[in-house]
Scaffold this active site. Sequence first.
Site, PDB file in Angstrom:
ATOM      1  N   ASP A   1       0.833  -1.208   0.000  1.00 32.68           N
ATOM      2  CA  ASP A   1       0.000   0.000   0.000  1.00 32.68           C
ATOM      3  C   ASP A   1       0.866   1.257   0.000  1.00 32.68           C
ATOM      4  OD1 ASP A   1      -2.374  -1.264  -0.065  1.00 32.68           O
ATOM      5  OD2 ASP A   1      -2.862  -0.996   2.047  1.00 32.68           O
TER       6      ASP A   1
ATOM      7  N   LYS B   1      -3.804   3.655  -2.855  1.00 35.88           N
ATOM      8  CA  LYS B   1      -4.685   4.694  -3.404  1.00 35.88           C
ATOM      9  C   LYS B   1      -4.108   6.034  -2.993  1.00 35.88           C
ATOM     10  CE  LYS B   1      -8.428   1.760  -2.268  1.00 35.88           C
ATOM     11  NZ  LYS B   1      -7.632   1.077  -1.298  1.00 35.88           N
TER      12      LYS B   1
ATOM     13  N   GLY C   1       0.304  -0.569   5.799  1.00 38.33           N
ATOM     14  CA  GLY C   1       0.806   0.366   6.806  1.00 38.33           C
ATOM     15  C   GLY C   1       0.184   0.097   8.174  1.00 38.33           C
ATOM     16  N   GLY C   2       0.937   0.334   9.222  1.00 42.90           N
ATOM     17  CA  GLY C   2       0.409   0.196  10.587  1.00 42.90           C
ATOM     18  C   GLY C   2       0.019  -1.227  10.896  1.00 42.90           C
TER      19      GLY C   2
ATOM     20  N   ALA D   1      -0.747   3.381  13.943  1.00 42.82           N
ATOM     21  CA  ALA D   1      -0.346   4.789  14.070  1.00 42.82           C
ATOM     22  C   ALA D   1      -0.686   5.344  15.458  1.00 42.82           C
ATOM     23  CB  ALA D   1      -1.025   5.616  12.990  1.00 42.82           C
TER      24      ALA D   1
ATOM     25  N   MET E   1      -6.987   9.509   9.470  1.00 38.60           N
ATOM     26  CA  MET E   1      -7.503  10.138   8.242  1.00 38.60           C
ATOM     27  C   MET E   1      -8.347  11.369   8.583  1.00 38.60           C
ATOM     28  SD  MET E   1      -8.612   6.598   6.351  1.00 38.60           S
ATOM     29  CE  MET E   1      -8.957   5.711   7.877  1.00 38.60           C
TER      30      MET E   1
ATOM     31  N   GLY F   1       4.585  10.587  11.087  1.00 40.01           N
ATOM     32  CA  GLY F   1       5.134  10.195  12.383  1.00 40.01           C
ATOM     33  C   GLY F   1       6.085   9.009  12.309  1.00 40.01           C
TER      34      GLY F   1
END
Length: 257
Positions: A44, A66, A97-98, A128, A180, A209
């Site tokens: 991603d 995306k 991610g995360g 995150a 988000m 971060g």
Amino acid sequence: MTTANDPAAKLGKVTLVGAGPGDPDLLTVKAARLIGSARLVVYDRLVSAEILALIPPDAEQIFAGKECGRHYLTQSETNDLLLRLARSGRDVVRLKGGDPFVFGRGSEEALFLARNGIAFEVVPGISAAAGVSTYAGIPLTHRGLATGARFVTGHLREGKPLDLHWDTLGDPDTTLVIYMGLQSLKETSAELIAAGLPPDTPAAAIENGTTPRQRRVIATLETLYDRAHAAELHPPTLIVIGKVVSLSDELDWFDAR
Ligand SMILES: C[S@@+](CC[C@H](N)C(=O)[O-])C[C@H]1O[C@@H](n2cnc3c(N)ncnc32)[C@H](O)[C@@H]1O
């Protein structure tokens, strides 16, 4: 010879791997091992360049992310891609991610695979909320300041207003973490103030971060939108609202290094 439609053909396995918030040192041992030995990776946008650099150079890499205003794969196209690859007998590292199961659609992909008879595993990652807050000097809970934390998404669907229960979110003893949430920050702040959260509640926006590009804006619920706008923050940015943010200067170990 076997083909993808042959019931006797060997199916590949998909491993959904959480890559953490960006710093490669925050990968789990299992994630690092799987990335370092992968033959095929579907990744991603949020996976950092430093982590992608750990993929063997001769492994195939497919970008499925995306990006605002740019079209790559829709979620259903990504699901179909994973299914097609697994049906062709290849093992896939699906790098996200995360944590794959926190606002990462990992559970949607896992359900799709399960319902299509594809074996899968999930490797959790540092989300995150945990990683980015900690690198910004913000504990999610702290005795006397926050007895709990809530994670919500501020993602706007096709311009529709946010569908959140503001009355339950305006709790001064709970840290609110918004994923988000940059685009909807003005609306979120106004709704939280209307729900009774004091306008001077400490609030933070943290961009990129845990990476060398990390930037923090520390303000209040009332001023965060203007301050973040003036600083020209861009996604990925995490919003943290609550009294724990008042500790961020004293606990700022990362920027202070
Ligand atoms: C689609 S969600 C994915 C969350 C991911 N699954 C997780 O567990 O962290 C993307 C949002 O996560 C937050 N985020 C992820 N990585 C971040 C980072 N390094 N710095 C700041 N925010 C981050 C941002 O709010 C971003 O818009």
